[in-house]
Design a protein around this motif. Structure first.
Motif, short mmCIF file in Angstrom:
data_model
loop_
_atom_site.label_atom_id
_atom_site.label_comp_id
_atom_site.label_asym_id
_atom_site.label_seq_id
_atom_site.Cartn_x
_atom_site.Cartn_y
_atom_site.Cartn_z
N ASN A 171 5.00 4.44 6.80
CA ASN A 171 6.56 4.58 7.66
C ASN A 171 7.65 3.41 7.45
OD1 ASN A 171 9.82 6.44 9.03
ND2 ASN A 171 9.23 7.10 6.92
N PHE A 173 6.89 0.24 7.42
CA PHE A 173 6.61 -0.17 5.86
C PHE A 173 7.44 0.17 4.80
CE2 PHE A 173 3.49 -2.23 9.12
CZ PHE A 173 4.24 -3.35 8.97
N GLY A 174 7.35 1.24 4.40
CA GLY A 174 7.94 2.66 3.41
C GLY A 174 6.99 2.87 2.39
N LEU A 175 6.47 2.97 2.89
CA LEU A 175 4.71 3.06 1.86
C LEU A 175 5.01 4.47 2.02
CD1 LEU A 175 2.16 0.59 3.14
CD2 LEU A 175 3.66 0.52 1.37
N PRO A 177 6.47 8.87 3.02
CA PRO A 177 7.87 9.04 3.83
C PRO A 177 6.79 9.76 5.15
CG PRO A 177 6.61 10.97 2.30
CD PRO A 177 6.34 9.25 1.98
#
Length: 243
Positions: A171, A173-175, A177
């Motif tokens: 989450n 690293f935005g990979l 939710p």
């Protein structure tokens, strides 16, 4: 190690596409340890007698008489998980999924009510997710089938809101939710207990409709790193995503 043993419960199956929100979010609403079955003459599993708002409780294990119902919402799904003698089936050898009515009442008690007509679809999703979790775990257990061909589920616990390190990093690293729920399952590998961490994710469209669920199950602790690496390598070798 990646997102090994990832499986998908697609919400498009069984007409479930387009359901608002995620009724499974916030932790599993059902007390699985209290679910019992009663087979009819057609060998259909049914839930025990239960008033609409009576909390299902483990103490009900002692109830001997069951009300037989022909309502399909009372049917306990046939899919089950082998238990180590402490399951919620009559003989303790299986972990059973809740019936639609059990889920309906459980969600109502958690103040997340659903429409009665949606209860069967929601129960189908719940069954798909639990069945998918066991299949993910078995992907690792097959590495040890020579020593233990028939592992069983000893126990499990819900840890909603307690995010795993992996979930927090994905989450950050935005990979991915944050998962909507987390469980820890303890598998009995023929006398050896092995803990698995399971993160459950749901993915929605722009309208907030749940499109599908994913399951990230993997053995816990440093002792599980070797198995996670072996499964990841196998996926990579077969051209599959290890994430």
């Amino acid at each position: 190690t990646g997102k090994s043993a990832k499986s998908m419960a697609d919400a498009d199956n069984g007409g479930r596409r387009g359901k608002k929100g995620n009724p499974l979010a916030g932790g599993c609403p059902v007390d699985h340890e209290s679910i019992k079955s009663k087979k009819s003459i057609k060998n259909i599993k049914r839930e025990p007698s239960d008033s609409p708002d009576r909390p299902i409780h483990p103490c009900m294990r002692g109830v001997q008489e069951h009300k037989v119902s022909n309502d399909p919402k009372d049917f306990v799904p046939s899919a089950s998980i082998p238990a180590s003698g402490r399951g919620n089936s009559e003989d303790g050898k299986e972990w059973l999924n809740p019936s639609p009515n059990q889920l309906y009442r459980a969600l109502k008690r958690k103040k997340k009510p659903i429409a009665t007509e949606d209860s069967i679809d929601v129960a189908d999703v719940h069954t798909a997710v639990t069945d998918g979790t066991w299949k993910c775990i078995m992907e690792y257990e097959k590495l040890h089938e020579a020593k233990c061909p028939n592992p069983t589920l000893a126990r499990f616990s819900g840890k909603d809101g307690i995010y795993s390190f992996k979930a927090k990093m994905l989450n950050f690293f935005g990979l991915a939710p944050l998962p909507f729920d987390r469980h820890d399952w303890v598998v009995d590998r023929c006398g050896k207990e092995v803990t698995y961490i399971i993160d459950y994710y749901s993915y929605e469209n722009e309208d907030g409709d749940t499109q599908y669920y994913t399951i990230d199950a993997r053995p816990a602790h440093f002792s599980g790193l070797a198995d996670r690496a072996r499964v990841a390598m196998k996926k990579w070798w077969n051209g599959e995503s290890i994430w």
